[in-house]
Scaffold this motif. Structure first.
Motif, mmCIF file in Angstrom:
data_model
loop_
_atom_site.group_PDB
_atom_site.id
_atom_site.type_symbol
_atom_site.label_atom_id
_atom_site.label_comp_id
_atom_site.label_asym_id
_atom_site.label_seq_id
_atom_site.Cartn_x
_atom_site.Cartn_y
_atom_site.Cartn_z
ATOM 1 N N GLY A 195 -8.622 -1.358 -2.031
ATOM 2 C CA GLY A 195 -7.506 -0.269 -1.933
ATOM 3 C C GLY A 195 -6.225 -0.758 -1.857
ATOM 4 O O GLY A 195 -5.431 0.194 -1.645
ATOM 5 N N ILE A 196 -6.063 -2.045 -2.082
ATOM 6 C CA ILE A 196 -4.666 -2.744 -1.884
ATOM 7 C C ILE A 196 -4.063 -3.141 -3.365
ATOM 8 O O ILE A 196 -5.093 -3.613 -4.299
ATOM 9 C CB ILE A 196 -4.764 -4.331 -1.016
ATOM 10 N N GLU A 198 -7.941 -4.959 -5.130
ATOM 11 C CA GLU A 198 -8.146 -3.567 -5.570
ATOM 12 C C GLU A 198 -9.369 -2.977 -5.147
ATOM 13 O O GLU A 198 -9.373 -1.859 -4.898
ATOM 14 C CB GLU A 198 -8.282 -4.062 -6.952
ATOM 15 N N HIS A 199 -10.304 -3.864 -4.958
ATOM 16 C CA HIS A 199 -11.547 -3.224 -4.249
ATOM 17 C C HIS A 199 -11.431 -2.525 -2.725
ATOM 18 O O HIS A 199 -12.092 -1.793 -2.481
ATOM 19 C CB HIS A 199 -12.741 -4.289 -4.149
ATOM 20 N N VAL A 257 1.013 -1.172 0.196
ATOM 21 C CA VAL A 257 -0.051 -0.029 -0.033
ATOM 22 C C VAL A 257 0.868 1.189 0.157
ATOM 23 O O VAL A 257 0.717 2.110 -0.659
ATOM 24 C CB VAL A 257 -0.850 0.084 1.183
#
Length: 420
Positions: free
Chosen positions: A178-179, A175-176, A108
């Motif tokens: 935020g990674i 990805e959903h 991240v």
């Protein structure tokens, strides 16, 4: 002085019944931990390559989590020696879960230094996954030890095969959240290791190593044996067994890790997707563990030495095929990696049986931990040199070198047979 009065003996749990329960619990934990160890193998090198923009250090993640497993092997072995397998194994898996969380954080933040530190900690899960095989053999009769080891190893197959093939959906989920896509598998890894630790903490009772000691002490006192003479014989026999068993597992680990680490990178460079490399690694991990019941039976039936020789020949075949396979052939690379996993499996089961046969219970867990340090260091060496070698030469050259190194098992077997 062990209390061996009839009342004390009656209070000792039945070893055969306890062994059946212990194997069931170990199988459950290994299914979970198998999914945990797959993340670093499948996407660790790709994650580092993405962050650094260089192939030459793509082998560093494998080297780091393998080096971390070396430290963890000592720690898990010492905790197991002092307090039993249950706290030792649970501690190792929880540390692996912590490392997985660190990898996600590093991805991240885009911080390669934190990534490498986290991968080092993540290696504890790999070490613990291997240490669990010893727990399966603690209470097994001498003629069934390889089969007990194999039962624990084969349980890793389900998670180990499923884990890499979750790379694509795990990446989408990441990805959903935020990674970064490549870090998705480490979400699964962290959860899997944490659940494996929970299973052991709740249900690995009685502790196999502590019960094995109690049973052995009771039998020794009941038979009125001479402990000093027995210890002297065990010590002499132990040294040769530890050296040979360690050599077998060190060489197989070195060859396996070196070739395995660079295969996803090799495939990526030839335009294959993450899903394709995940499939190949999944097949490889399946071959590392799925044949275990047959391997264990062969080792118990035909002896440690013959099966060790078979390991060297299988690894040679894997190296030659990996070198000869066209870069665009997923099928041939998968077959080569399957042979690589099979050769590793045969060497690991045979080497583990050799060591368990010869190391006395009084020092068993500590010695096994130290042996696994050598195995981990061999893996670290294979991981870090594989990337450099591919950058300087090529993937086929790496594969051929690994196959040639595996032949060193044959003179070791011949020398042992001559001494006998």
């Amino acid at each position: 002085m062990t209390n061996t009065t009839p009342a004390a003996l009656a209070s000792i749990p039945d070893a055969a019944q306890a062994q059946r329960r212990i194997l069931r619990v170990l199988v459950a934990s290994q299914v979970l931990s198998g999914a945990g160890l797959a993340a670093g193998v499948t996407v660790g090198a790709l994650l580092a390559q993405d962050m650094l923009g260089s192939t030459s250090l793509a082998g560093l993640p494998s080297a780091l989590f393998t080096a971390g497993s070396a430290l963890a092997a000592v720690t898990v072995g010492r905790i197991s020696q002092a307090r039993g397998r249950r706290p030792g194994l649970a501690t190792g898996y929880l540390t692996g879960a912590l490392g997985s969380a660190g990898v996600i954080t590093a991805a991240v933040l885009g911080n390669p230094v934190l990534l490498f530190l986290a991968l080092f900690v993540y290696g504890a899960g790999t070490a613990t996954n291997l240490q669990a095989r010893y727990a399966g053999a603690d209470l097994a009769p001498a003629g069934h030890r390889a089969r007990a080891v194999s039962t624990v190893l084969v349980a890793t197959t389900l998670g180990g095969v499923a884990g890499p093939n979750l790379a694509a959906p795990a990446g989408t989920l990441a990805e959903h959240l935020g990674i970064p896509h490549l870090a998705g598998l480490f979400v699964i890894s962290g959860a899997a290791y944490a659940l494996a630790a929970l299973v052991l903490l709740l249900w690995l009772r009685p502790d196999p190593l502590l019960l094995a000691r109690t049973v052995a002490q009771a039998k020794e006192a009941d038979a009125a044996t001479d402990p000093a003479a027995a210890d002297a014989a065990d010590s002499s026999r132990s040294r040769g067994g530890v050296v040979l068993g360690a050599l077998v597992m060190v060489l197989t680990q070195l060859v396996m890790v070196a070739i395995m680490t660079m295969t996803p990178v090799h495939m990526h460079d030839h335009g294959h997707s993450t899903a394709a490399s995940g499939l190949v690694i999944g097949i490889h991990i399946g071959a590392m563990y799925l044949p275990s019941p047959l391997t264990g039976w062969l080792v118990d039936r035909y002896g440690r030495m013959k099966i060790t020789a078979a390991s060297g020949i299988t690894l040679l075949a894997a190296g030659v095929l990996a070198a000869a396979a066209p870069g665009d052939s997923v099928a041939l690379l998968a077959l080569a990696l399957a042979l690589l996993g099979l050769g590793w499996n045969v060497g690991l089961v045979a080497g583990t049986a050799i060591i368990t046969d010869t190391v006395p219970l009084a020092t068993r867990a500590k010695t096994q931990g130290l042996v696994d340090v050598s195995i981990a260091l061999a893996g670290a060496t294979g991981g870090i040199t594989s990337g450099i070698m591919v950058a300087v030469t090529s993937y086929p050259a790496l594969a051929l070198t690994g196959g040639a190194l595996s032949l060193a098992l044959l003179p070791a077997v011949a020398a042992t047979a001559y001494r006998r």
